[in-house]
Design a protein around this motif. Structure first.
Motif, PDB file in Angstrom:
ATOM      1  N   UNK A 177     -25.407 -15.248  -2.638  1.00 55.78           N
ATOM      2  CA  UNK A 177     -24.029 -14.655  -1.946  1.00 55.78           C
ATOM      3  C   UNK A 177     -23.217 -14.018  -2.852  1.00 55.78           C
ATOM      4  N   UNK A 178     -22.741 -12.792  -2.687  1.00 56.32           N
ATOM      5  CA  UNK A 178     -21.904 -12.168  -3.764  1.00 56.32           C
ATOM      6  C   UNK A 178     -20.537 -12.149  -2.731  1.00 56.32           C
ATOM      7  N   UNK A 179     -19.408 -12.560  -3.396  1.00 57.14           N
ATOM      8  CA  UNK A 179     -18.193 -12.250  -2.976  1.00 57.14           C
ATOM      9  C   UNK A 179     -17.441 -11.148  -3.657  1.00 57.14           C
ATOM     10  N   UNK A 180     -16.395 -10.489  -2.641  1.00 53.92           N
ATOM     11  CA  UNK A 180     -15.639  -9.477  -3.329  1.00 53.92           C
ATOM     12  C   UNK A 180     -14.325  -9.518  -2.499  1.00 53.92           C
ATOM     13  N   UNK A 181     -13.216  -9.542  -3.517  1.00 55.28           N
ATOM     14  CA  UNK A 181     -11.812  -9.583  -2.832  1.00 55.28           C
ATOM     15  C   UNK A 181     -11.374  -8.230  -2.313  1.00 55.28           C
ATOM     16  N   UNK A 182     -10.501  -8.298  -1.401  1.00 56.95           N
ATOM     17  CA  UNK A 182      -9.798  -6.820  -1.196  1.00 56.95           C
ATOM     18  C   UNK A 182      -8.596  -7.153  -0.771  1.00 56.95           C
ATOM     19  N   UNK A 183      -7.953  -5.829  -0.657  1.00 48.98           N
ATOM     20  CA  UNK A 183      -6.493  -6.128  -0.221  1.00 48.98           C
ATOM     21  C   UNK A 183      -5.947  -4.467   0.354  1.00 48.98           C
ATOM     22  N   UNK A 184      -4.948  -4.536   0.914  1.00 45.76           N
ATOM     23  CA  UNK A 184      -4.346  -3.286   1.414  1.00 45.76           C
ATOM     24  C   UNK A 184      -2.997  -2.801   0.447  1.00 45.76           C
ATOM     25  N   UNK A 185      -2.996  -1.528   0.360  1.00 49.78           N
ATOM     26  CA  UNK A 185      -1.889  -0.951  -0.547  1.00 49.78           C
ATOM     27  C   UNK A 185      -0.946   0.195   0.142  1.00 49.78           C
ATOM     28  N   UNK A 186       0.028  -0.210   0.662  1.00 52.83           N
ATOM     29  CA  UNK A 186       0.979   0.630   1.533  1.00 52.83           C
ATOM     30  C   UNK A 186       1.344   1.700   1.012  1.00 52.83           C
ATOM     31  N   UNK A 187       1.535   2.702   1.734  1.00 58.01           N
ATOM     32  CA  UNK A 187       2.135   4.126   0.971  1.00 58.01           C
ATOM     33  C   UNK A 187       3.170   4.257   2.266  1.00 58.01           C
ATOM     34  N   UNK A 188       4.250   5.307   1.659  1.00 59.80           N
ATOM     35  CA  UNK A 188       5.239   5.684   2.766  1.00 59.80           C
ATOM     36  C   UNK A 188       6.512   4.646   2.898  1.00 59.80           C
ATOM     37  N   UNK A 189       7.457   5.453   3.401  1.00 62.88           N
ATOM     38  CA  UNK A 189       8.688   4.596   3.582  1.00 62.88           C
ATOM     39  C   UNK A 189       8.916   3.673   4.696  1.00 62.88           C
ATOM     40  N   UNK A 190       7.915   3.891   5.778  1.00 63.33           N
ATOM     41  CA  UNK A 190       7.956   3.118   6.996  1.00 63.33           C
ATOM     42  C   UNK A 190       7.523   1.909   6.923  1.00 63.33           C
ATOM     43  N   UNK A 191       7.815   0.981   7.641  1.00 60.60           N
ATOM     44  CA  UNK A 191       7.163  -0.315   7.533  1.00 60.60           C
ATOM     45  C   UNK A 191       5.765  -0.095   8.030  1.00 60.60           C
ATOM     46  N   UNK A 192       4.616  -0.963   7.405  1.00 64.57           N
ATOM     47  CA  UNK A 192       3.203  -0.987   7.788  1.00 64.57           C
ATOM     48  C   UNK A 192       2.999  -1.108   9.373  1.00 64.57           C
ATOM     49  N   UNK A 193       2.208  -0.317   9.902  1.00 64.40           N
ATOM     50  CA  UNK A 193       1.768  -0.333  11.426  1.00 64.40           C
ATOM     51  C   UNK A 193       0.439  -0.944  11.341  1.00 64.40           C
ATOM     52  N   UNK A 194       0.182  -1.836  10.278  1.00 69.70           N
ATOM     53  CA  UNK A 194      -1.173  -2.848  10.371  1.00 69.70           C
ATOM     54  C   UNK A 194      -0.307  -4.242   9.707  1.00 69.70           C
ATOM     55  N   UNK A 195      -1.541  -5.119   9.470  1.00 73.87           N
ATOM     56  CA  UNK A 195      -1.134  -6.371   9.126  1.00 73.87           C
ATOM     57  C   UNK A 195      -1.564  -6.386   7.590  1.00 73.87           C
ATOM     58  N   UNK A 196      -0.655  -6.460   6.692  1.00 72.88           N
ATOM     59  CA  UNK A 196      -1.301  -6.480   5.194  1.00 72.88           C
ATOM     60  C   UNK A 196      -2.161  -7.591   4.770  1.00 72.88           C
ATOM     61  N   UNK A 197      -3.089  -7.312   3.966  1.00 69.19           N
ATOM     62  CA  UNK A 197      -4.091  -8.204   3.434  1.00 69.19           C
ATOM     63  C   UNK A 197      -3.981  -8.076   1.873  1.00 69.19           C
ATOM     64  N   UNK A 198      -3.456  -9.398   1.413  1.00 66.54           N
ATOM     65  CA  UNK A 198      -3.077  -9.590   0.102  1.00 66.54           C
ATOM     66  C   UNK A 198      -4.400  -9.946  -0.678  1.00 66.54           C
ATOM     67  N   UNK A 229      -4.218   2.416   1.806  1.00 64.93           N
ATOM     68  CA  UNK A 229      -5.449   2.360   1.100  1.00 64.93           C
ATOM     69  C   UNK A 229      -5.998   0.803   1.129  1.00 64.93           C
ATOM     70  N   UNK A 230      -7.410   0.747   1.032  1.00 63.13           N
ATOM     71  CA  UNK A 230      -7.977  -0.384   0.899  1.00 63.13           C
ATOM     72  C   UNK A 230      -8.676  -0.614  -0.542  1.00 63.13           C
ATOM     73  N   UNK A 231      -8.402  -1.638  -1.259  1.00 63.03           N
ATOM     74  CA  UNK A 231      -9.077  -1.886  -2.553  1.00 63.03           C
ATOM     75  C   UNK A 231      -9.820  -2.991  -2.807  1.00 63.03           C
ATOM     76  N   UNK A 232     -10.718  -2.817  -3.326  1.00 62.24           N
ATOM     77  CA  UNK A 232     -11.650  -4.225  -3.728  1.00 62.24           C
ATOM     78  C   UNK A 232     -11.650  -4.394  -5.192  1.00 62.24           C
ATOM     79  N   UNK A 233     -11.583  -5.839  -5.529  1.00 58.52           N
ATOM     80  CA  UNK A 233     -11.598  -6.250  -6.948  1.00 58.52           C
ATOM     81  C   UNK A 233     -12.384  -7.793  -7.002  1.00 58.52           C
ATOM     82  N   UNK A 234     -12.326  -8.189  -8.299  1.00 54.80           N
ATOM     83  CA  UNK A 234     -13.054  -9.267  -8.452  1.00 54.80           C
ATOM     84  C   UNK A 234     -14.179  -9.718  -7.945  1.00 54.80           C
ATOM     85  N   UNK A 235     -15.443  -9.010  -8.180  1.00 57.95           N
ATOM     86  CA  UNK A 235     -16.608  -9.375  -7.624  1.00 57.95           C
ATOM     87  C   UNK A 235     -17.262 -10.420  -8.156  1.00 57.95           C
ATOM     88  N   UNK A 236     -17.782 -11.302  -7.449  1.00 61.05           N
ATOM     89  CA  UNK A 236     -18.565 -12.505  -8.154  1.00 61.05           C
ATOM     90  C   UNK A 236     -19.819 -11.943  -9.387  1.00 61.05           C
TER      91      UNK A 236
END
Length: 253
Positions: A177-198, A229-236
């Motif tokens: 099994x390979x694990x990868x971490x991901x997060x969302x990166x907000x842009x713009x001045x308005x509050x996000x219309x999605x649920x951010x992922x840290x 944006x969606x970013x991935x980081x820290x793959x196992x």
């Protein structure tokens, strides 16, 4: 006849009453202890990859374990080792829970043969060892090189879906099994219309090349169009290819 009855009563009164708990404790005896195997990629970059060995105790029905056992790592391959030597003692007190022994494996980017090692149990106290060695197998992720990347950006419509699914892929089927971490990166001045992922986690199972990063959208159709944006980081295992993609969300037709 009366004399016989009186004698029987006297004998019955004289017999000691043995508590049921005394018999139960004696019937339990020492618990059995064993260690499982663990197989994982070595990992690329700095630091160490945790190899988590499960040590279990098995008891008779209704019984618990009280005792201890030692553990130590042993290098079983030829040549230099990437394992961090580990030793210690595990203790149970009136319990049946499994315990983890974590062994660090040094990450690097050098192609090398696969390596094996063992976690050995020894010196049991009030326990009986039924499997004394857990096999650790270190899978090299540099030859062939493992690379994980995002499939690409997406355009989606808020009124059609409450989630966005972004595909993640590896260039070779996962051998563990390979694990990868991901997060969302907000842009713009308005509050996000999605649920951010840290710090979300994607798992690509053994034998597969695919995984999914999922982001929940807010379904209010009056929210404005937006991009994040969606970013991935820290793959196992291995390295990253395409690690950041834009997501465009349309709120109205």
């Amino acid at each position: 006849m009366r004399a016989l009855l009186l004698t029987a009563v006297a004998v019955a009164v004289a017999l000691p009453v043995v508590p049921a708990q005394t018999w139960s404790t004696a019937a339990c005896g020492p618990a059995a202890v064993s260690v499982g195997d663990y197989r994982q990629y070595e990992g690329t970059g700095s630091g160490t990859t945790p190899f988590s060995f499960t040590v279990t105790v098995t008891t008779a029905p209704g019984c618990t374990a009280t005792g201890s056992v030692g553990y130590v790592t042993e290098h079983t391959s030829t040549g230099p080792t990437d394992i961090v030597a580990t030793s210690g003692t595990l203790t149970w007190t009136d319990a049946t829970d499994a315990k983890l022994v974590v062994v660090g494996v040094v990450r690097d980017g050098t192609p090398e043969p696969e390596e094996a090692f063992a976690l050995r149990l020894h010196s049991p106290q009030n326990l009986v060892i039924t499997r004394d060695r857990g096999r650790g197998q270190i899978i090299d992720d540099d030859l062939p090189a493992v690379e994980t990347g995002l499939d690409g950006g997406k355009i989606c419509w808020r009124y059609e879906s409450s989630t966005v699914e972004v595909g993640v892929h590896t260039n070779t089927p996962a051998r563990a099994p390979i694990t990868i971490h991901y997060r969302t990166v907000h842009t713009g001045a308005n509050p996000p219309g999605y649920y951010p992922v840290k710090d979300g986690i994607i798992t690509i199972p053994t034998g597969s090349t695919r995984g999914t990063a999922t982001i929940r959208l807010k379904t209010d159709p009056n929210l404005p169009d937006e991009q994040f944006y969606v970013e991935i980081f820290s793959p196992s295992a291995g390295t990253l290819g395409l690690s950041r993609v834009p997501i465009t969300v349309k709120s109205k037709r």
